[in-house]
Design an enzyme around this catalytic site. Structure first.
Site, PDB file in Angstrom:
ATOM      1  N   LYS A   7      -4.789  25.836  22.176  1.00 17.56           N
ATOM      2  CA  LYS A   7      -4.590  24.731  23.151  1.00 17.56           C
ATOM      3  C   LYS A   7      -3.133  24.195  22.988  1.00 17.56           C
ATOM      4  CE  LYS A   7      -9.393  24.007  23.830  1.00 17.56           C
ATOM      5  NZ  LYS A   7     -10.435  23.183  23.745  1.00 17.56           N
TER       6      LYS A   7
ATOM      7  N   ASP B 283     -11.156  18.979  28.998  1.00 11.66           N
ATOM      8  CA  ASP B 283     -12.112  18.672  27.975  1.00 11.66           C
ATOM      9  C   ASP B 283     -12.810  17.260  27.747  1.00 11.66           C
ATOM     10  OD1 ASP B 283     -12.227  21.342  26.758  1.00 11.66           O
ATOM     11  OD2 ASP B 283     -10.943  20.914  25.148  1.00 11.66           O
TER      12      ASP B 283
HETATM   13  P1  NAP Z   1      -8.526  23.802  16.452  1.00 13.39           P
HETATM   14  O1  NAP Z   1      -7.514  23.093  17.097  1.00 13.39           O
HETATM   15  O2  NAP Z   1      -8.236  24.884  15.767  1.00 13.39           O
HETATM   16  O3  NAP Z   1      -8.931  22.711  15.362  1.00 13.39           O
HETATM   17  C1  NAP Z   1     -10.077  22.497  14.475  1.00 13.39           C
HETATM   18  C2  NAP Z   1     -10.513  21.435  13.791  1.00 13.39           C
HETATM   19  O4  NAP Z   1     -11.405  21.768  12.882  1.00 13.39           O
HETATM   20  C3  NAP Z   1      -9.156  20.830  12.897  1.00 13.39           C
HETATM   21  O5  NAP Z   1      -9.569  19.494  12.830  1.00 13.39           O
HETATM   22  C4  NAP Z   1      -9.690  21.284  11.453  1.00 13.39           C
HETATM   23  O6  NAP Z   1      -9.259  20.503  10.348  1.00 13.39           O
HETATM   24  C5  NAP Z   1     -11.110  21.166  11.435  1.00 13.39           C
HETATM   25  N1  NAP Z   1     -11.928  22.305  10.704  1.00 13.39           N
HETATM   26  C6  NAP Z   1     -11.986  23.664  10.914  1.00 13.39           C
HETATM   27  N2  NAP Z   1     -12.820  24.215  10.009  1.00 13.39           N
HETATM   28  C7  NAP Z   1     -13.404  23.128   9.137  1.00 13.39           C
HETATM   29  C8  NAP Z   1     -14.234  22.876   8.185  1.00 13.39           C
HETATM   30  N3  NAP Z   1     -14.868  24.104   7.717  1.00 13.39           N
HETATM   31  N4  NAP Z   1     -14.601  21.690   7.888  1.00 13.39           N
HETATM   32  C9  NAP Z   1     -13.874  20.514   8.159  1.00 13.39           C
HETATM   33  N5  NAP Z   1     -13.159  20.727   9.217  1.00 13.39           N
HETATM   34  C10 NAP Z   1     -12.970  21.841   9.805  1.00 13.39           C
HETATM   35  O7  NAP Z   1     -10.060  23.778  17.213  1.00 13.39           O
HETATM   36  P2  NAP Z   1     -10.258  22.888  18.726  1.00 13.39           P
HETATM   37  O8  NAP Z   1      -9.683  23.527  19.846  1.00 13.39           O
HETATM   38  O9  NAP Z   1      -9.924  21.597  18.262  1.00 13.39           O
HETATM   39  O10 NAP Z   1     -11.815  23.236  18.765  1.00 13.39           O
HETATM   40  C11 NAP Z   1     -12.681  22.696  17.586  1.00 13.39           C
HETATM   41  C12 NAP Z   1     -14.113  22.933  18.097  1.00 13.39           C
HETATM   42  O11 NAP Z   1     -14.567  22.263  19.239  1.00 13.39           O
HETATM   43  C13 NAP Z   1     -14.313  24.329  18.309  1.00 13.39           C
HETATM   44  O12 NAP Z   1     -15.484  24.722  17.548  1.00 13.39           O
HETATM   45  C14 NAP Z   1     -14.614  24.586  19.983  1.00 13.39           C
HETATM   46  O13 NAP Z   1     -15.469  25.824  20.134  1.00 13.39           O
HETATM   47  C15 NAP Z   1     -15.154  23.323  20.192  1.00 13.39           C
HETATM   48  N6  NAP Z   1     -14.941  22.808  21.342  1.00 13.39           N
HETATM   49  C16 NAP Z   1     -16.003  22.855  22.322  1.00 13.39           C
HETATM   50  C17 NAP Z   1     -15.704  22.462  23.641  1.00 13.39           C
HETATM   51  C18 NAP Z   1     -17.074  22.574  24.701  1.00 13.39           C
HETATM   52  O14 NAP Z   1     -16.655  22.665  26.023  1.00 13.39           O
HETATM   53  N7  NAP Z   1     -18.104  22.433  24.373  1.00 13.39           N
HETATM   54  C19 NAP Z   1     -14.430  22.376  24.045  1.00 13.39           C
HETATM   55  C20 NAP Z   1     -13.637  22.347  23.393  1.00 13.39           C
HETATM   56  C21 NAP Z   1     -13.665  22.754  21.953  1.00 13.39           C
HETATM   57  P3  NAP Z   1      -7.878  20.619   9.829  1.00 13.39           P
HETATM   58  O15 NAP Z   1      -7.004  19.833  10.620  1.00 13.39           O
HETATM   59  O16 NAP Z   1      -8.031  20.317   8.220  1.00 13.39           O
HETATM   60  O17 NAP Z   1      -7.504  22.246   9.852  1.00 13.39           O
END
Ligand code: NAP
Length: 275
Positions: free
Chosen positions: A67, A104
């Site tokens: 993103k 989002d």
């Molecule tokens: P991203 O940019 O890769 O960010 C990932 C985030 O998760 C970071 O804050 C990371 O922390 C944290 N993280 C990853 N693994 C972790 C763990 N094992 N323990 C604690 N923190 C952890 O991903 P994103 O785009 O923000 O998406 C995040 C989630 O939201 C995904 O699962 C995605 O599928 C979901 N999502 C769902 C929707 C929906 O429509 N339902 C929409 C958007 C996103 P660090 O900064 O420490 O690495």
């Protein structure tokens, strides 16, 4: 006549429900589109996206972990993308320019407020995570008037940076995961649930009146939602509704018509439960 082409790009993306949702939206609205999922290589999202648009693609959704890159690659960004640095929707216009949007936040708010009846005004809201999804929802969450929005993240520096970036819009702050306050509403925007993990939850964050929301969706309660229930959370919900609502906003941006989401969400929930 060939169909207008749209796609979702992510890594991984095989699990994506977006092709199903958009094909149902197309069926419902009579819009003639073809929508597929493409796994972009981690080191060449830009090339994959360029090829898609060069070969006539009209619009794209972007998911984990691209993103931020999508925001940078666009020719123009709307105000929410400009501030959050994260785009989940791209549109190629007749002038050939790629415009970036983030649906989002509106998707989350529509699910929380309209579908689930959660009142955020005056509430203490905790947001876990500081990636693209978290960045995209902070502005609309603040617009809903919470008493405070506290961001906690495994890497604290990223939460602090996000809180600084949105500080002029409302009462937002970052806290270490161990120091998070009791939440009326807690939202998991980390990717931890995707591989069965769990973000650290300090004792006392979840209380009996807490509403817990996980942006990840699954047939069974995610590890985060299961843990919140163990801790006594009053209500929980996963992110399937957000997924459908953010998709409807993207469809509106691309096609000028907003599909009705209720029936699609019911149908999707049934099909997820069958897996
Ligand atoms: P991203 O940019 O890769 O960010 C990932 C985030 O998760 C970071 O804050 C990371 O922390 C944290 N993280 C990853 N693994 C972790 C763990 N094992 N323990 C604690 N923190 C952890 O991903 P994103 O785009 O923000 O998406 C995040 C989630 O939201 C995904 O699962 C995605 O599928 C979901 N999502 C769902 C929707 C929906 O429509 N339902 C929409 C958007 C996103 P660090 O900064 O420490 O690495």
């Amino acid at each position: 006549m060939s169909l207008d082409r749209y796609a979702v790009f992510g890594h991984p993306v095989a699990h994506s429900l977006s092709p199903r949702i958009h094909s149902w939206f197309a069926e419902q609205t009579g819009e003639r589109i073809d929508y597929r999922a493409f796994e972009a290589p981690l080191d060449d999202f830009a090339g994959t996206l360029r090829d898609f648009f060069a070969s006539g693609g009209r619009g794209a959704n972007v998911t984990v972990p691209f993103k931020g890159e999508a925001s940078m690659l666009a020719d123009e960004r709307d105000a929410r993308v400009e501030r959050s640095g994260a785009a989940n929707t791209l549109r190629r216009d007749a002038d050939g320019r790629i415009r970036a949007f983030n649906t989002d936040g509106i998707g989350l708010l529509r699910d929380l407020v309209h579908n689930l009846g959660v009142d955020l005004a005056g509430r203490s809201v905790v947001l876990l995570g500081a990636g693209g999804a978290a960045a995209g929802v902070i502005e609309p969450l603040l617009e809903a008037g919470p008493a405070c929005l506290i961001i906690g993240n495994r890497t604290p520096r990223r939460a602090q940076e996000l809180a600084r970036r949105f500080a002029d819009l409302g009462p937002v702050a970052a806290e270490a995961l161990a120091d998070l306050p009791a939440a009326d509403v807690i939202i998991n925007a980390t990717a931890a649930s995707l591989d069965g993990g769990l973000p650290e939850l300090a004792p006392g964050v979840v209380k009996s009146q807490t509403f817990a929301y996980d942006m990840v969706y699954a047939a069974r309660p995610t590890p985060f939602l299961a843990r919140c229930r163990e801790l006594g959370a009053a209500r929980t919900a996963d992110g399937l509704g957000m997924l459908v609502e953010q998709a409807a906003e993207a469809f509106l941006i691309w096609r000028g018509v907003r599909p009705d989401t209720g029936g699609v969400l019911t149908r999707l929930r049934a099909s997820v439960a069958e897996v």
